[in-house]
Design a protein around this motif. Structure first.
Motif, PDB file in Angstrom:
ATOM      1  N   LEU A 474       0.830  -1.205   0.000  1.00  0.00           N
ATOM      2  CA  LEU A 474       0.000   0.000   0.000  1.00  0.00           C
ATOM      3  C   LEU A 474       0.865   1.256   0.000  1.00  0.00           C
ATOM      4  O   LEU A 474       0.555   2.242  -0.676  1.00  0.00           O
ATOM      5  CB  LEU A 474      -0.918  -0.004   1.229  1.00  0.00           C
ATOM      6  N   ARG A 475       1.957   1.220   0.747  1.00  0.00           N
ATOM      7  CA  ARG A 475       2.864   2.369   0.773  1.00  0.00           C
ATOM      8  C   ARG A 475       3.506   2.566  -0.597  1.00  0.00           C
ATOM      9  O   ARG A 475       3.641   3.699  -1.077  1.00  0.00           O
ATOM     10  CB  ARG A 475       3.923   2.156   1.854  1.00  0.00           C
ATOM     11  N   PHE A 476       3.918   1.442  -1.222  1.00  0.00           N
ATOM     12  CA  PHE A 476       4.473   1.543  -2.567  1.00  0.00           C
ATOM     13  C   PHE A 476       3.441   2.134  -3.524  1.00  0.00           C
ATOM     14  O   PHE A 476       3.757   3.006  -4.349  1.00  0.00           O
ATOM     15  CB  PHE A 476       4.904   0.164  -3.080  1.00  0.00           C
ATOM     16  N   LEU A 477       2.197   1.655  -3.432  1.00  0.00           N
ATOM     17  CA  LEU A 477       1.161   2.093  -4.361  1.00  0.00           C
ATOM     18  C   LEU A 477       0.844   3.585  -4.194  1.00  0.00           C
ATOM     19  O   LEU A 477       0.595   4.281  -5.183  1.00  0.00           O
ATOM     20  CB  LEU A 477      -0.107   1.261  -4.175  1.00  0.00           C
ATOM     21  N   ALA A 478       0.831   4.057  -2.960  1.00  0.00           N
ATOM     22  CA  ALA A 478       0.566   5.478  -2.743  1.00  0.00           C
ATOM     23  C   ALA A 478       1.581   6.324  -3.500  1.00  0.00           C
ATOM     24  O   ALA A 478       1.229   7.305  -4.182  1.00  0.00           O
ATOM     25  CB  ALA A 478       0.602   5.811  -1.254  1.00  0.00           C
ATOM     26  N   ALA A 479       2.857   5.936  -3.423  1.00  0.00           N
ATOM     27  CA  ALA A 479       3.916   6.705  -4.096  1.00  0.00           C
ATOM     28  C   ALA A 479       3.905   6.489  -5.606  1.00  0.00           C
ATOM     29  O   ALA A 479       4.057   7.433  -6.393  1.00  0.00           O
ATOM     30  CB  ALA A 479       5.275   6.320  -3.520  1.00  0.00           C
TER      31      ALA A 479
END
Length: 533
Positions: A474-479
């Protein structure tokens, strides 16, 4: 010879005794050779690194002299074994016994030692301080386990896998087909706690599968097809295949490994052993424990992690003690990275558990990989972690966890392209394991560092789809979504993170303590100034 018949038995409870399948005692007289047997026989999968054995038996000799002495001892052991010499396997890095033909006997029979309790390798002695320390620790551990041993719980209704004779177009394909059959059977036995039989008509429980390998030449290639057949209904429940070069069918071991993992996982799933709700207390053997950890330990903070830690802290026998400690260390890595309520003292505990695990079983690939991750994530020692990760992969080149950890260390050591290639191999070999979202997340991290943002987003999207409450993807996807101009997708990822982390905010994400080091390294922190949350 029957697939699971053992031609040699090494007894270590009481005096060390080596016997052939016909009952003949072939115990070597030289103490050095008997010490060599004890070291190899107690290694993971009956294997030890050459350096480990040399260090234990010739610690006071120079490197060259110790290596020569080890070669001479191995030659003596081969000569002593005579017709059974092929059970001893050696290469440039490791020494092992053929696990299909050698059995280690640690059964406790009365009549030995003090009070009728046997001593580990009773009477064995070597004038080497390293071996003396090792032997003393093993004897203390064995005595403690004997003292606290409980009668083993009866195993009932174990599933059965029947290995059918391969169907080969030509005789030249039989050897590789039999290897594939044996590899699948070994994996199902390990991860599914299954009994392996050769006769489909033999008595057994109702829950029985047969594995059939077919091979045929197709021009310059060989097609291997694996079928799983439900014996009761005589119906095929799964089929898979792969191709190999006709002149060298085993030239690409990755294809064989992937097909083996797929077939084994489908069989295990059929037996109901791959369910996330499966009973953790069933057959707590070392490999079974490792598989269950992949199923029950989701690599993220969940409400039942405390229960898992308690279960890991319980005594499940000597074969899994090191692995249990290593997994407890890995659990604390997650607590520290996610700053969970349990993270107080977790870093110190993780390092302590990792050291103990390495002391107990330094030849276990998963143990070494887990200890490497502690060094990488908690001790900020990427060079040390990389060396340990290399060792773990040498110990087991097809261990998907060891490979994924190696990929992480390569990336952290400034080798992202190499790390990405290793991460993809780990992903291929993780087919038989639950929670593949973790492997996809490792691929996403490596792709980010390698500069392939399209590939990184693909892996992150898959990881999030497979495990919606797994935070790293999810953190990767946000960025990554923000970088691609997808503000709606970015906002959705940030809102999902907020739901999982009540204290989450863009300011929190921008804080150096927040676990997004790979995003910082790749200058992907623009999302923290987006105002989309």
């Amino acid at each position: 010879m029957d697939f699971y018949n053992n031609s040699i038995t090494l007894r270590l409870a009481g005096p060390l005794v080596l016997t052939r399948g016909d009952g003949c005692d072939i115990t070597p007289a030289p103490a050095k050779i008997r010490a060599l047997l004890a070291l190899i026989g107690t290694g993971p999968q009956m294997s030890r690194p050459r350096a480990f054995v040399q260090d234990k038996l010739w610690s006071t000799s120079s490197q060259s002299k110790g290596a020569a002495s080890l070669r001479q001892a191995l030659s003596s052991l081969r000569r002593h074994l005579g017709p059974e010499a092929s059970v001893l396997r050696t290469n440039g890095t490791a020494i092992s016994f053929d696990p299909k033909r050698v059995k280690i006997d640690l059964r406790i029979n009365q009549g030995h030692g003090v009070g009728g309790v046997p001593e580990f390798a009773e009477g064995l002695d070597q004038d080497d301080p390293e071996f003396e320390d090792w032997l003393r620790e093993r004897r203390q551990e064995f005595a403690r386990l004997v003292k606290t041993a409980k009668p083993p719980a009866p195993v009932s209704n174990r599933p059965t896998l029947v290995t059918l004779i391969p169907s080969c177009q030509t005789q030249s394909l039989r050897a590789s087909s039999e290897i594939l059959t044996a590899d699948i059977a070994a994996q199902v036995a390990r991860f599914g706690n299954a009994v392996v039989q050769l006769d489909p008509n033999a008595n057994g429980p109702h829950d029985r599968l047969a594995v059939q390998v077919r091979s045929a030449a197709l021009g310059e290639y060989v097609r291997y097809q694996v079928s799983l057949i439900e014996i009761a209904s005589k119906s095929v429940i799964w089929t898979g295949d792969c191709d190999g070069a006709l002149n060298d069918p085993l030239a690409n071991p990755d294809l064989f490994s992937e097909l083996t993992a797929n077939a084994a996982f489908e069989a295990v799933r059929h037996f109901g052993r791959a369910s996330p709700n499966a009973d953790l207390n069933i057959a707590p053997y070392q490999d079974r424990l490792a598989y269950q950890m992949y199923a029950h330990f989701p690599f993220r903070v969940t409400s039942d992690m405390g229960d898992i830690d308690k279960w890991l802290a319980a005594d499940h026998g000597p074969s899994s003690a090191a692995l249990q400690l290593a997994w407890r260390a890995r659990l604390r890595v997650v607590w520290c990275l996610e700053r969970s309520a349990d993270h107080a003292n977790a870093s110190q505990q993780a390092q302590e558990f990792a050291r103990k695990a390495m002391t107990l079983d330094p030849g276990n690939a998963t143990v070494v990989a887990l200890a490497s991750e502690v060094a990488l994530q908690l001790q900020s020692q990427p060079d040390v972690a990389e060396e340990m990760a290399k060792i773990s992969v040498r110990l087991d080149p097809n261990n998907p966890y060891a490979l994924a950890n190696f990929a992480q260390t390569l990336v952290r050591c400034g080798k992202p392209s190499e790390g990405l290639a290793v991460a993809h191999k780990a992903l291929r070999l993780s087919v038989g394991h639950p929670n593949r979202s973790w492997w996809h997340s490792i691929c996403a991290m490596a792709a980010i560092q390698a500069g392939d943002m399209t590939l990184a987003r693909k892996h992150a999207e898959i990881a999030h789809f497979q495990a919606p409450d797994f935070r790293p993807p999810l953190r990767f996807l946000a960025a990554l979504r923000f970088r691609a101009g997808d503000e709606i997708g970015t906002a959705r990822a940030l809102q999902d993170l907020k739901a999982l982390e009540p204290d989450f905010s863009l300011a929190r994400m921008a804080d150096h303590s927040y676990p997004v080091a790979s995003l910082r390294d790749a200058s992907l922190m623009g999302v923290t100034n987006s105002g989309l949350l």
